[in-house]
Design a protein around this motif. Sequence first.
Motif, PDB file in Angstrom:
ATOM      1  N   ALA A  18      57.848   8.681  56.575  1.00 57.99           N
ATOM      2  CA  ALA A  18      57.257   9.607  57.533  1.00 57.99           C
ATOM      3  C   ALA A  18      55.766   9.765  57.280  1.00 57.99           C
ATOM      4  O   ALA A  18      54.953   9.666  58.188  1.00 57.99           O
ATOM      5  N   GLN A  19      55.383  10.038  56.052  1.00 61.86           N
ATOM      6  CA  GLN A  19      53.981  10.217  55.732  1.00 61.86           C
ATOM      7  C   GLN A  19      53.801  10.104  54.226  1.00 61.86           C
ATOM      8  O   GLN A  19      54.749  10.227  53.466  1.00 61.86           O
ATOM      9  N   ASP A  20      52.567   9.889  53.827  1.00 65.24           N
ATOM     10  CA  ASP A  20      52.268   9.809  52.403  1.00 65.24           C
ATOM     11  C   ASP A  20      52.279  11.199  51.799  1.00 65.24           C
ATOM     12  O   ASP A  20      51.994  12.190  52.466  1.00 65.24           O
ATOM     13  N   LYS A  21      52.593  11.251  50.506  1.00 65.25           N
ATOM     14  CA  LYS A  21      52.593  12.536  49.816  1.00 65.25           C
ATOM     15  C   LYS A  21      51.162  12.964  49.531  1.00 65.25           C
ATOM     16  O   LYS A  21      50.324  12.170  49.126  1.00 65.25           O
ATOM     17  N   ILE A  22      50.898  14.234  49.766  1.00 60.31           N
ATOM     18  CA  ILE A  22      49.583  14.809  49.520  1.00 60.31           C
ATOM     19  C   ILE A  22      49.747  15.857  48.432  1.00 60.31           C
ATOM     20  O   ILE A  22      50.648  16.700  48.493  1.00 60.31           O
ATOM     21  N   ALA A  23      48.880  15.805  47.460  1.00 57.31           N
ATOM     22  CA  ALA A  23      48.962  16.757  46.355  1.00 57.31           C
ATOM     23  C   ALA A  23      48.637  18.166  46.844  1.00 57.31           C
ATOM     24  O   ALA A  23      47.727  18.370  47.650  1.00 57.31           O
ATOM     25  N   ILE A  24      49.382  19.138  46.351  1.00 55.60           N
ATOM     26  CA  ILE A  24      49.158  20.537  46.697  1.00 55.60           C
ATOM     27  C   ILE A  24      48.228  21.143  45.654  1.00 55.60           C
ATOM     28  O   ILE A  24      48.471  21.025  44.452  1.00 55.60           O
ATOM     29  N   THR A  25      47.184  21.791  46.121  1.00 57.44           N
ATOM     30  CA  THR A  25      46.204  22.394  45.214  1.00 57.44           C
ATOM     31  C   THR A  25      46.345  23.912  45.218  1.00 57.44           C
ATOM     32  O   THR A  25      47.107  24.485  46.003  1.00 57.44           O
ATOM     33  N   GLU A  26      45.591  24.555  44.335  1.00 57.36           N
ATOM     34  CA  GLU A  26      45.606  26.015  44.271  1.00 57.36           C
ATOM     35  C   GLU A  26      45.059  26.633  45.555  1.00 57.36           C
ATOM     36  O   GLU A  26      45.468  27.716  45.951  1.00 57.36           O
ATOM     37  N   GLU A  27      44.137  25.950  46.222  1.00 52.09           N
ATOM     38  CA  GLU A  27      43.583  26.467  47.474  1.00 52.09           C
ATOM     39  C   GLU A  27      44.654  26.563  48.553  1.00 52.09           C
ATOM     40  O   GLU A  27      44.609  27.449  49.403  1.00 52.09           O
ATOM     41  N   ASP A  28      45.619  25.659  48.506  1.00 49.76           N
ATOM     42  CA  ASP A  28      46.697  25.691  49.494  1.00 49.76           C
ATOM     43  C   ASP A  28      47.549  26.943  49.340  1.00 49.76           C
ATOM     44  O   ASP A  28      48.031  27.509  50.324  1.00 49.76           O
ATOM     45  N   TYR A  29      47.772  27.367  48.107  1.00 49.73           N
ATOM     46  CA  TYR A  29      48.588  28.554  47.871  1.00 49.73           C
ATOM     47  C   TYR A  29      47.857  29.838  48.268  1.00 49.73           C
ATOM     48  O   TYR A  29      48.487  30.804  48.693  1.00 49.73           O
TER      49      TYR A  29
END
Length: 82
Positions: A18-29
């Motif tokens: 479906a799509q590539d994995k993107i790392a989740i950062t602290e800004e996302d939270y």
Amino acid sequence: MKKIIIIFLLFISFKVTAQDKIAITEEDYSNSKVEMADVMRSEGKIYVLVGVIVLIFAGITGYIISTDRKVARLEKLAREVS
């Protein structure tokens, strides 16, 4: 023939992603601002969206209820006949 098609589709599905994995950062939270919703709310379009969703949900619910009543009527008729 049906088995061949199923096996073929199975092998194709292994290659599909479906799509590539993107790392989740602290800004996302810490991000609590949703720009799309804010823009739609400021333009008054969010209420149209909510109204359309409510209408679709009401239509599906009404269809399910009417179908249930028809099935119940047919089951009652089938019990009376047999």
